[in-house]
Design a protein around this motif. Sequence first.
Motif, PDB file in Angstrom:
ATOM      1  N   THR A  98       0.849  -1.196   0.000  1.00 27.59           N
ATOM      2  CA  THR A  98       0.000   0.000   0.000  1.00 27.59           C
ATOM      3  C   THR A  98       0.884   1.245   0.000  1.00 27.59           C
ATOM      4  OG1 THR A  98      -0.102  -0.230   2.403  1.00 27.59           O
ATOM      5  CG2 THR A  98      -1.956  -1.086   1.147  1.00 27.59           C
ATOM      6  N   THR A 130       1.052   5.820   0.134  1.00 25.78           N
ATOM      7  CA  THR A 130       0.405   7.036   0.632  1.00 25.78           C
ATOM      8  C   THR A 130      -0.272   7.776  -0.516  1.00 25.78           C
ATOM      9  OG1 THR A 130       2.392   8.353   0.296  1.00 25.78           O
ATOM     10  CG2 THR A 130       2.162   7.236   2.429  1.00 25.78           C
ATOM     11  N   GLU A 131      -1.140   8.697  -0.145  1.00 25.21           N
ATOM     12  CA  GLU A 131      -1.803   9.515  -1.171  1.00 25.21           C
ATOM     13  C   GLU A 131      -0.801  10.389  -1.914  1.00 25.21           C
ATOM     14  OE1 GLU A 131      -4.902  11.750   0.610  1.00 25.21           O
ATOM     15  OE2 GLU A 131      -6.131   9.989   1.147  1.00 25.21           O
ATOM     16  N   GLN A 145       0.872   8.308  -4.441  1.00 24.71           N
ATOM     17  CA  GLN A 145      -0.079   7.988  -5.506  1.00 24.71           C
ATOM     18  C   GLN A 145      -0.230   9.160  -6.479  1.00 24.71           C
ATOM     19  OE1 GLN A 145      -3.873   6.751  -4.024  1.00 24.71           O
ATOM     20  NE2 GLN A 145      -4.637   6.114  -6.038  1.00 24.71           N
ATOM     21  N   ASN A 184      -4.974   1.469  -7.829  1.00 27.01           N
ATOM     22  CA  ASN A 184      -5.655   2.125  -6.708  1.00 27.01           C
ATOM     23  C   ASN A 184      -4.605   2.606  -5.692  1.00 27.01           C
ATOM     24  OD1 ASN A 184      -8.188   1.653  -7.907  1.00 27.01           O
ATOM     25  ND2 ASN A 184      -8.299  -0.399  -6.978  1.00 27.01           N
ATOM     26  N   GLN A 185      -4.652   2.096  -4.487  1.00 32.91           N
ATOM     27  CA  GLN A 185      -3.687   2.513  -3.463  1.00 32.91           C
ATOM     28  C   GLN A 185      -2.603   1.456  -3.254  1.00 32.91           C
ATOM     29  OE1 GLN A 185      -6.016   3.419   0.031  1.00 32.91           O
ATOM     30  NE2 GLN A 185      -6.521   5.473  -0.710  1.00 32.91           N
TER      31      GLN A 185
END
Length: 518
Positions: free
Chosen positions: A454, A456-457, A460, A500-501
């Motif tokens: 995963t 972080t924004e 991303q 996506n993430q």
Amino acid sequence: MIDIFGTGPYITMAKLLPASLLEFGLFYLHFFCFLAAVLCLKRITSNRIANITALLLPVFQIIYVWSVSIKSEFLFSLSLAFLLTAQVRIVKLIPLQALDYAFLFSAMLFPNRLFNSTSALLGNLWFFWILFCVIYTTAKTGLRRLRGFHFVCYFLFVLLSLSMYSYSLAILFLFPALTKLIGSSALGILCAITLMSLLFLSIAFLIKAKFHSRLLQLNSLGRKYEKIERYFFGLSLLILVLFTFIFLPFTILQLQNALIMLLIPCLCLIFLWAQMPFIILLFRVALYKDNATFHEWENEGIASYYKGLAGSLIAMQNMRHDIKNIFYTMGNFVERSNDPEMKNFFWKKIYPYSLESIKQSELLSTLYQIPIESLRAFLNLKISQALSQKITVSLQVKIIPEKFQVGIDIIDLTRILGILLDNAIEEVIQVQDGTIEIKIAGNETGCSYIIKNTITEQTQSHGIYAGRTSKGTGHGNGLQIVKQLLAQYHNVTLNSSMQNQTYVQSLNISIKNEKNHQ
């Protein structure tokens, strides 16, 4: 010295054959007397007596040869016996004692005129027969068995035969030239013998320096393959018999000349030497066959091991599931109690620790499917680092263990995977409830390492590029290093994507089209 290349009166076979048999009989009478003495002395436990006798045997033989030979013949016989014994001692392929060397020297020291008729009948082939008998007898008395030493006996026989024949020819042709040059017959023979002895002793030292270990390795193969080893003795004996019968018709039909006397012993030596590559080839074929069989057994053993391991892993998985249920059931009992302190301790300490231990056990069990220990240890280290940061890690391994290959240098592979996993760990630490998924898949044609984590924004929105980082100066070189490492291989690709993430990195290695590491 007997000049078998000269001319003389013709002697009929009716006279040559009995005279030759008599000469051989006289030689073997001396030979067996010495052999009996050596065998008796070997029963004596006192090394001092054995060593004294080892000196006396050659002395007695030297006195005998001196008494029946002229000076030049005695000097030639003495130097030849010394040369052959010294060559055996120098190359040291057979572990002999002083008494064995004394026997070898005494057996090879004889007056050349003893074989006048035999030389006329067989040329120099008679010396090959004597060497064959003496070498194998010396090895038998010294080692008490020939099994496991047939190759070195064969090699010594061929080496000494070649030395004897070349030495005799060299002295025969060098002696008149040196005598004419120096003007003295005594100095001529002395110089010829000295020069040739030094030359052949140097050859023996060269053989020991360059080929000693290889010869012993070949001899060790003989111990392993006894059926092949027996060919050395049989083929050598067959070649001697064959060339003896080839030579005899020339004597019977009075067709002997210098060319035949020179050519047939040379051909005999060539055939004796020609055995060596043939026998070595047999050894190597047998060794390759054994190695192939061993690898087949090894693969079968690995397959059986991993089959059993898979069963054990399934059993452990069921056990872990049962343990989880047990702890959950215990939690229910704890909840029913009226002890708040116990409840707090169980749910905050015992239960999380048990789940973490079970998870680590599950990951370790999965790792054991990987047959390469260094890769397994590396992945265990990285997974432990992630778990220590409270990161949820999942691992999936789908390979055929007995056919699994890394495809590239293991150090380069661990460096690449290390950078990818370190980047994933550093990223996931910044994400709440972040996870890392590792999947390893492979077969005989290739393998892949997939790492999902995963992000972080911020990551991303900005993306991930080699050489660019938000960590500050001195960071951000990891992907650049990966790029440099991958450039060395034509069978490796690294695919990266964002879903996506989640950031996905897939390292694919082709085994079928693997190129050499440049």
